[in-house]
Design a protein around this motif. Structure first.
Motif, PDB file in Angstrom:
ATOM      1  N   ALA A 365       0.835  -1.201   0.000  1.00 37.99           N
ATOM      2  CA  ALA A 365       0.000   0.000   0.000  1.00 37.99           C
ATOM      3  C   ALA A 365       0.867   1.247   0.000  1.00 37.99           C
ATOM      4  O   ALA A 365       1.945   1.289   0.601  1.00 37.99           O
ATOM      5  N   ASP A 366       0.386   2.293  -0.694  1.00 35.80           N
ATOM      6  CA  ASP A 366       1.108   3.550  -0.714  1.00 35.80           C
ATOM      7  C   ASP A 366       0.730   4.386   0.496  1.00 35.80           C
ATOM      8  O   ASP A 366       0.063   3.909   1.432  1.00 35.80           O
ATOM      9  N   SER A 367       1.133   5.630   0.495  1.00 35.56           N
ATOM     10  CA  SER A 367       0.874   6.510   1.644  1.00 35.56           C
ATOM     11  C   SER A 367      -0.611   6.756   1.854  1.00 35.56           C
ATOM     12  O   SER A 367      -1.047   7.074   2.966  1.00 35.56           O
ATOM     13  N   ASN A 368      -1.393   6.600   0.783  1.00 34.50           N
ATOM     14  CA  ASN A 368      -2.851   6.793   0.906  1.00 34.50           C
ATOM     15  C   ASN A 368      -3.571   5.503   1.272  1.00 34.50           C
ATOM     16  O   ASN A 368      -4.803   5.482   1.322  1.00 34.50           O
ATOM     17  N   GLY A 369      -2.829   4.407   1.463  1.00 38.87           N
ATOM     18  CA  GLY A 369      -3.450   3.135   1.797  1.00 38.87           C
ATOM     19  C   GLY A 369      -4.009   2.404   0.602  1.00 38.87           C
ATOM     20  O   GLY A 369      -4.803   1.467   0.768  1.00 38.87           O
ATOM     21  N   THR A 370      -3.619   2.822  -0.604  1.00 38.50           N
ATOM     22  CA  THR A 370      -4.121   2.196  -1.827  1.00 38.50           C
ATOM     23  C   THR A 370      -3.125   1.160  -2.313  1.00 38.50           C
ATOM     24  O   THR A 370      -1.914   1.410  -2.353  1.00 38.50           O
ATOM     25  N   ARG A 371      -3.616  -0.005  -2.719  1.00 40.63           N
ATOM     26  CA  ARG A 371      -2.785  -1.080  -3.231  1.00 40.63           C
ATOM     27  C   ARG A 371      -3.039  -1.257  -4.722  1.00 40.63           C
ATOM     28  O   ARG A 371      -4.179  -1.157  -5.179  1.00 40.63           O
ATOM     29  N   ARG A 372      -1.941  -1.525  -5.459  1.00 43.14           N
ATOM     30  CA  ARG A 372      -2.086  -1.830  -6.890  1.00 43.14           C
ATOM     31  C   ARG A 372      -2.193  -3.336  -7.044  1.00 43.14           C
ATOM     32  O   ARG A 372      -1.292  -4.084  -6.669  1.00 43.14           O
ATOM     33  N   VAL A 373      -3.308  -3.787  -7.605  1.00 44.05           N
ATOM     34  CA  VAL A 373      -3.575  -5.211  -7.818  1.00 44.05           C
ATOM     35  C   VAL A 373      -3.496  -5.465  -9.312  1.00 44.05           C
ATOM     36  O   VAL A 373      -4.260  -4.874 -10.098  1.00 44.05           O
ATOM     37  N   ARG A 374      -2.582  -6.332  -9.681  1.00 45.11           N
ATOM     38  CA  ARG A 374      -2.422  -6.691 -11.092  1.00 45.11           C
ATOM     39  C   ARG A 374      -3.013  -8.076 -11.303  1.00 45.11           C
ATOM     40  O   ARG A 374      -2.528  -9.062 -10.752  1.00 45.11           O
TER      41      ARG A 374
END
Length: 871
Positions: A365-374
């Protein structure tokens, strides 16, 4: 000139003679050969050889005779049949096998002839020479076995040309020339009677088939084969065949293949049957088909719809096939025709029949708590796609379903942390595949336990074998993930699903030799992935592309520290097992040191000081080694701090030696003083200085006797001068102030001195460190009995009471004594340092007394003058 001509003539004559003789020799030899040939012809015409039998059964006896003729030849009485010699392949036959029928027929019998072929010769010994009479070739083998007809085929090339070809089994080898003859006879009815003479063809053993032209295939034919050689003849069983039932049709022709509109798994073919096939319903058909991407075709019976079309079903949807057919009569004896020409056709599409294989890659997760799912999936195989895939539909299940379409094999989401369910399906023009589902867990969910003991090894140049141990929990499958490890190529994730009942997988996608791959194995627990286990591997290793550059980090006198950089991953071509450091000096032999592959520095020890060395490094994998550039180093003459330490040792040693010398000097000061500063004889301590004139000595003695036996002595110290008053007579004594020493009596008191027979003045010869008060205490109790010389008092006084002073000297030698009452013979007694001052000194002033003292001190410096003055 004449001699030259003579020599030339002789030479020419000799050459001509040689030529003549050589020609004569040639003619002579030709005559001999012709004569010998004529002789051989003569003997051959005079004999005849007979073999019984002419062709021999292998292993049976051979009988032969060589008959001598009398009709055309006149033998003299010396010729006898016993002179016959038999040979087989130029080897003499034992005479035990010889016999004679009469005087003109010699014979030979070989009990068992075991050769396939041999040359038998008959010679006669005449005039001690052997002459060839006859020779014959002997052949041996076996009679033919009964041949067996295998099958016959009729060919209807045209209405006028018809033939039957038969094949047979010739049986075992006979080793003899054997001929086979095929006989075919047209008959009436079912071979009940022949109405034409048999037709035949003959062939040798090397060919076991033959063709016979016939006039009518529609009739029955009687067929048989005979085999014949020198030992006999054999005939096969007869075969009665209908010419039309054994006809081989020409190959049919496929004109077109197209999709079947009624059934999407069938193909419809348009064909043309051969002209000799009167009715297709009495014929049998076979079709062979295969997909274009397959190597081996499938061969199955084919049902012809009519004489124009055929249908083939049970094919895969949307697959291109190659087809060919053949035909024959339905009878078992009928042979198949050759295969027709190939033609291709594509079946119709169907909806995809299988789910997609899907996988995911989740980034942190980034600083905003968002995860990149591929999200990734594999394309369906042709047999599962059932048509051309037009795209993929992705459904993301959140609070509501979101649908996405893509034609790629992956799709990326940026999702907040949480649990998600994603479904993916493929679709074509007919329909879509069943949906494949995957769950994206939240980051705070506890992971399932990982696998243990994951191994990877090479399975060829372009594949890897991955193995692992199954976990204790029940799994629903595994996912193997891999990508290349490189500093130049990005990590493109490849993955593969593995069923739950397997603990190994072979991966091949995007695997190249001499590249490092990172491998992860995920266990799946009810389709949820556990924590992966990792390893690394090469499909094929090679020697490193380059070697590291070696450099020196620190140099000492007998060792050097070397270091080098780690090789880039793309240059390793395998796992680095070790480094080999090679080094040598100009005159020495090459030496080496092996360093573990995980190290990047090494200390070479055992080197020679101030020496030039050439150093090289070689890096090795399991597949080979690569050497690098050379480095030249020179070891130091001294190590850092070695000179300082050496100088410090020398300084400490010198200081220690100096201390030892000083201590020795102090301890041996007397001996050193005596060696370097020897004692100078002191005249004051000489016997002459201590000698007193006898007369004066008597006066002193008389004076001592006149006075009381005990004299009170009073001592007053003033600096270096000590004044002693003895019976109102003043005596002066100068001490060595420089050393701070005072005289010490060798006796307890003057009373003891008075009690001695010698009645001498007390001598103070030893010195010790005492204070002035101690000196006074010592002298207060002393009593002195002065000795008198022999002079009378008046005479003594006439000179006045001499006053002597002892002057302190800077010399370290003992002080001079001012007066010695001892006689020269008394060597061990020392004189007193007290000297008398006249009584009338009281009437004199202090300056006058000082003058007297100074004069006496001056005289004390010269004792000889003083004594002379006294005398």
């Amino acid at each position: 000139m004449v001699s030259v001509l003579t020599r030339f003539v002789r030479t020419v004559t000799s050459m001509a003679a040689d030529v003549c003789f050589s020609k004569l020799e040639i003619w002579f030899r030709l005559v001999l050969l012709i004569g010998a040939g004529a002789a051989d012809v003569f003997w051959k015409n005079c004999s005849h050889m007979t073999l019984n039998p002419p062709v021999l059964h292998l292993g049976r006896p051979l009988r032969a005779s060589c008959q001598l003729k009398n009709e055309d030849c006149d033998f003299d009485s010396s010729v006898d049949p016993t002179d016959i010699v038999w040979r087989m392949d130029e080897e003499d036959i034992s005479r035990s096998h010889y016999s004679v029928l009469n005087d003109r027929v010699p014979t030979v019998i070989i009990p068992s002839f075991n050769r396939l072929k041999g040359n038998l010769t008959c010679y006669i010994r005449y005039n001690e020479l052997l002459h060839l009479l006859q020779w014959a070739e002997v052949k041996a083998g076996f009679p033919p076995k009964k041949p067996r007809l295998l099958f016959c085929t009729s060919y209807w090339t045209s209405f006028l040309i018809q033939n039957i070809t038969c094949n047979w089994d010739a049986g075992p080898e006979t080793y003899l020339e054997t001929n086979f003859t095929l006989h075919i006879s047209e008959t009436i009815g079912n071979c009940s009677a022949r109405y034409l003479e048999p037709k035949n063809c003959t062939t040798r053993r090397i060919k076991n088939s033959c063709m016979v032209l016939v006039s009518n295939l529609a009739s029955y034919h009687d067929i048989w084969v005979t085999a014949k050689n020198g030992l006999g003849t054999e005939t096969s069983n007869h075969m009665c065949l209908d010419g039309m039932l054994i006809v081989k049709f020409k190959a049919p022709q496929i004109i077109e293949v197209k999709q079947d509109a009624q059934q999407n798994d069938c193909l419809l073919g348009h064909w043309e049957m051969p002209f000799e096939m009167v009715n297709h319903s009495k014929a049998a058909f076979e079709i062979q088909y295969k997909a274009l991407d397959e190597d081996k075709g499938i061969q199955v019976p084919l049902t012809a719809l009519n004489s124009t079309f055929f249908r083939q079903c049970n094919l895969l949807p949307y697959t291109e096939y190659q087809l060919k057919i053949r035909c024959k009569q339905k009878a078992e004896t009928s042979p198949w025709s050759e295969w027709s020409n190939e033609n291709t056709g594509i079946t119709s599409e169907c909806a995809p029949a299988h789910k997609l294989e899907i996988w995911r890659s989740i980034e942190a997760a980034d600083s905003n708590g968002t995860r990149r799912v591929r999200l990734m999936w594999k394309p369906l195989k042709k047999n599962a796609a059932n048509g051309k895939i037009l795209g993929y539909r992705v459904n993301l299940h959140e609070s509501e379903i979101q649908a996405f379409n893509t034609s790629d094999l992956e799709y990326s989401f940026h999702l907040a942390d949480g649990n998600y369910r994603i479904q993916v399906s493929a679709y074509n023009s007919v329909g879509k595949s069943p949906e494949a589902q995957i769950v994206i867990p939240s980051s705070n969910e506890l992971g399932f336990p990982p696998l243990s003991h994951v191994f990877a090894s090479s399975n060829g140049n372009s594949s890897l074998l991955i193995q692992w141990k199954s976990p204790s929990m029940t799994t629903t499958g595994y996912v193997v993930e891999w990508c290349v490890v490189s500093e130049k190529i990005a990590c493109n994730i490849n993955w593969q699903n593995v069923p739950a009942n397997s603990t190994k997988a072979i991966v091949q996608d995007n695997i190249e030799p001499m590249r490092l791959y990172s491998i992860l194995v995920y266990p799946l627990y009810d389709s949820l992935p556990g924590i992966p286990a990792s390893t690394q591997a090469y499909s094929k290793e090679g020697a490193p592309r380059s070697s590291p550059v070696i450099r020196s980090k620190q140099i000492w006198k007998t060792k050097v520290q070397l270091e080098w950089d780690e090789l880039p991953i793309d240059d390793r071509n395998g796992f680095i097992r070790n480094y080999t450091v090679l080094y040598k000096n100009k005159n020495g032999m090459l030496k080496s040191a092996v360093v573990n592959g995980s190290e990047n520095n090494y200390i070479l020890s055992g080197l020679s000081a101030n020496t030039v060395y050439d150093v090289n490094i070689m890096v090795s994998t399991d597949a080979g080694s690569t050497a690098g550039s050379s480095l030249t180093i020179t070891t130091k003459t001294f190590d850092d701090g070695e000179i300082e330490a050496f100088l410090m040792v020398i300084f400490l040693f010198s200081l220690l030696m100096a201390l030892i010398v000083i201590a020795a000097c102090i301890y041996q000061r007397h001996r050193i003083k005596k060696h370097f500063w020897p004692n100078v004889p002191d005249p004051a301590n000489s016997s002459l200085a201590k000698w007193m004139p006898k007369k004066l000595w008597q006066d002193v003695k008389e004076l001592q006797e006149e006075q009381s036996p005990k004299i009170q002595v009073q001592v007053v110290c003033c600096g270096s001068l000590t004044k002693a008053n003895i019976s109102s007579i003043n005596y002066y004594w100068i001490q060595d102030v420089k050393h701070g020493n005072y005289p010490r009596s060798e006796t307890n008191s003057l009373n003891e001195a008075n009690s001695s027979n010698k009645q001498s003045l007390q001598v103070f010869s030893s010195w010790q460190s005492e204070s002035d008060a101690q000196a006074l205490d010592n002298f207060h109790n002393l009593h002195l009995a002065p000795e008198h010389s022999n002079v009378t008092t008046n005479d003594y006084k006439k000179h006045g009471n001499p006053t002597f002073a002892v002057i302190a000297s800077d010399s370290i030698q003992p002080l001079f004594s001012c007066l010695s009452p001892n006689t020269p013979s008394e060597e061990h007694n020392q004189s007193s340092l007290f000297h008398s001052i006249p009584d009338n000194s009281n009437d004199k002033t202090l300056q006058e007394l000082n003058g007297i003292v100074d004069e006496q001190e001056l005289l004390c410096s010269f004792p000889f003058l003083m004594n002379l003055n006294i005398g």
